[in-house]
Design an enzyme around this catalytic site. Structure first.
Site, PDB file in Angstrom:
ATOM      1  N   CYS A 182     -16.393   1.829   0.611  1.00 54.70           N
ATOM      2  CA  CYS A 182     -15.219   1.012   0.962  1.00 54.70           C
ATOM      3  C   CYS A 182     -14.801   1.202   2.411  1.00 54.70           C
ATOM      4  CB  CYS A 182     -14.071   1.339   0.023  1.00 54.70           C
ATOM      5  SG  CYS A 182     -13.504   3.048   0.125  1.00 54.70           S
ATOM      6  N   ARG A 233       0.869  -1.182   0.000  1.00 49.12           N
ATOM      7  CA  ARG A 233       0.000   0.000   0.000  1.00 49.12           C
ATOM      8  C   ARG A 233       0.896   1.219   0.000  1.00 49.12           C
ATOM      9  NH1 ARG A 233      -5.409   1.597   3.366  1.00 49.12           N
ATOM     10  NH2 ARG A 233      -6.180   0.053   1.899  1.00 49.12           N
ATOM     11  N   HIS A 288      -7.444   0.347  -6.448  1.00 53.07           N
ATOM     12  CA  HIS A 288      -7.642  -0.458  -5.239  1.00 53.07           C
ATOM     13  C   HIS A 288      -8.349  -1.752  -5.672  1.00 53.07           C
ATOM     14  CE1 HIS A 288      -7.841  -1.496  -1.149  1.00 53.07           C
ATOM     15  NE2 HIS A 288      -8.669  -0.588  -0.678  1.00 53.07           N
ATOM     16  N   ARG A 299     -13.898  -8.297   1.955  1.00 54.95           N
ATOM     17  CA  ARG A 299     -12.467  -8.077   1.689  1.00 54.95           C
ATOM     18  C   ARG A 299     -11.665  -9.310   2.122  1.00 54.95           C
ATOM     19  NH1 ARG A 299     -10.299  -3.036   1.404  1.00 54.95           N
ATOM     20  NH2 ARG A 299      -8.467  -4.268   0.881  1.00 54.95           N
ATOM     21  N   ASP A 359     -17.346   7.174  -1.835  1.00 49.29           N
ATOM     22  CA  ASP A 359     -16.051   7.028  -1.155  1.00 49.29           C
ATOM     23  C   ASP A 359     -15.770   8.378  -0.497  1.00 49.29           C
ATOM     24  OD1 ASP A 359     -13.477   6.248  -0.357  1.00 49.29           O
ATOM     25  OD2 ASP A 359     -12.644   6.203  -2.390  1.00 49.29           O
ATOM     26  N   GLN A 397     -10.424  -4.045  -3.237  1.00 50.11           N
ATOM     27  CA  GLN A 397     -11.720  -3.462  -2.879  1.00 50.11           C
ATOM     28  C   GLN A 397     -12.746  -3.748  -3.975  1.00 50.11           C
ATOM     29  OE1 GLN A 397     -12.443  -1.663   0.109  1.00 50.11           O
ATOM     30  NE2 GLN A 397     -14.472  -2.161  -0.631  1.00 50.11           N
TER      31      GLN A 397
HETATM   32  N1   CP Z   1     -11.359  -0.044   2.403  1.00 53.87           N
HETATM   33  C1   CP Z   1     -10.082  -0.072   2.859  1.00 53.87           C
HETATM   34  O1   CP Z   1      -9.140  -0.335   2.106  1.00 53.87           O
HETATM   35  O2   CP Z   1      -9.937   0.197   4.185  1.00 53.87           O
HETATM   36  P1   CP Z   1      -8.571   0.436   4.955  1.00 53.87           P
HETATM   37  O3   CP Z   1      -7.984   1.734   4.447  1.00 53.87           O
HETATM   38  O4   CP Z   1      -8.951   0.503   6.399  1.00 53.87           O
HETATM   39  O5   CP Z   1      -7.630  -0.696   4.671  1.00 53.87           O
HETATM   40  N1  NVA Z   2     -10.041   6.565  -1.723  1.00 55.26           N
HETATM   41  C1  NVA Z   2      -9.615   6.215  -0.377  1.00 55.26           C
HETATM   42  C2  NVA Z   2      -9.884   4.779  -0.104  1.00 55.26           C
HETATM   43  C3  NVA Z   2      -9.508   4.314   1.267  1.00 55.26           C
HETATM   44  C4  NVA Z   2      -9.705   2.845   1.467  1.00 55.26           C
HETATM   45  C5  NVA Z   2      -8.143   6.554  -0.193  1.00 55.26           C
HETATM   46  O1  NVA Z   2      -7.373   6.322  -1.122  1.00 55.26           O
HETATM   47  O2  NVA Z   2      -7.789   7.073   0.846  1.00 55.26           O
END
Ligand code: CP
Ligand code: NVA
Length: 296
Positions: free
Chosen positions: A255, A107, A134, A283, A215, A137
């Site tokens: 998400c 990440r 993502h 997930r 989101d 997700q």
């Molecule tokens: N939806 C999601 O990826 O959540 P987190 O940022 O908590 O991992």
């Molecule tokens: N769009 C958000 C998703 C978090 C899971 C981000 O990138 O922060």
């Protein structure tokens, strides 16, 4: 475990476009099997590295719990703890980690950095979120839709608000699996995917939709744009009045993390049409399915 007609062993998952329809469907099918029987030692002795340069609740914990349920181990790796933060190069780190790990979930901010991990690591690399996509997700979202509706074919998904990384992956997966994504985003907030139709009016996107998704308005890394984003995106809040335009059976996905009163009202988030908590649980199931197929 059903023997599937796909072979994902050794592959990376950086973008949804890395998957064919058959492969994406195989991940969803295996997720359903693992959900029915969660604790199977399919990955006994396997190790997954979790390199997270951004915050996470769901992704981090679902990958860790998933590996434990499959008999393997997940090893958290934050940039600050690695020699990487003292100047060791990414290629050298990736080469060394490949000697210990069977897969690496990453990440990070720039998608190009994820691509560098995949280039230099000799093990499967999984996108656990970048600014661009993502994919884990989107797979969970597709499973949630299939669970509720029974099929993905021809399902009409309305997205309201920021054209985030999550929308990009969802629209790309819709293009592969046959559901339609119509996004309502203000000018300048459209997603990177060309696969979804973009309209300006959230009511137009939501009218008759089977699923309504949103989101956060402020993704990780965009905190300095907070004031402008709150102002520009205010007309795109998902509230009961907007949701009333969707199909009578429509449900809501997000998400998470959610910001009640910003992109979604508390009434919708916690209301009877929310599929958000089942979505979060999915997930776990899709990532376990992915891991068993990559490492099988
Ligand atoms: N939806 C999601 O990826 O959540 P987190 O940022 O908590 O991992
Ligand atoms: N769009 C958000 C998703 C978090 C899971 C981000 O990138 O922060």
């Amino acid at each position: 475990m059903t023997t599937l007609a796909v072979d994902l062993r050794g592959r990376d998952l950086l973008r949804i476009a890395d998957l064919s329809a058959t492969e994406a469907e195989a991940i969803l099918d295996r997720a359903v099997e693992l959900r029915a029987e969660p604790k199977q030692p399919l990955l006994a002795g396997h190790t997954l590295g979790l390199y997270f340069a951004k915050h996470s609740t769901r992704t981090r914990v679902s990958f860790s719990a998933g590996m434990a349920q499959l008999g393997g181990v997940a090893i958290p790796l934050t940039p600050e703890e690695l020699q990487l933060s003292r100047g060791e190069s990414l290629p050298d780190t990736a080469r060394a980690l490949s000697g210990y790990l069977d897969a690496l979930a990453v990440r990070t901010h720039a998608h190009e950095e994820l691509e560098a991990w995949a280039e230099w690591a000799s093990i499967p690399v999984i996108n656990a979120l970048t600014a661009l996509e993502h994919p884990c997700q989107a797979l969970a979202d597709a499973l949630t839709i299939r669970d509720r509706i029974g099929s993905l074919d021809g399902v009409r998904v309305a997205w309201v608000g920021d054209g985030s990384n999550v929308l990009t992956s969802l629209a790309e997966l819709g293009g592969i699996l046959g559901f339609e994504v119509v996004a309502a985003s203000p000018a300048g907030y459209e997603s990177n995917s060309l696969l979804q139709a973009t309209v300006a009016d959230p009511r137009e996107a939501v009218s008759g939709a089977d699923v309504v998704v949103t989101d956060t308005w402020i993704s990780m890394g965009q905190e300095h744009e907070r004031a402008r984003r709150l102002s520009d995106l205010a007309p795109y809040r998902l509230d009961d009045a907007l949701l009333a335009l969707a199909s009578p059976d429509a449900f809501v996905m997000h998400c998470l993390p959610a910001h009640p009163g910003e992109e979604i009202t508390a009434e919708v988030l916690y209301g009877p049409r929310s599929a958000i908590w089942a979505e979060a649980e999915n997930r776990l199931h899709v990532q376990k399915a992915l891991l068993t197929l990559l490492l099988g």
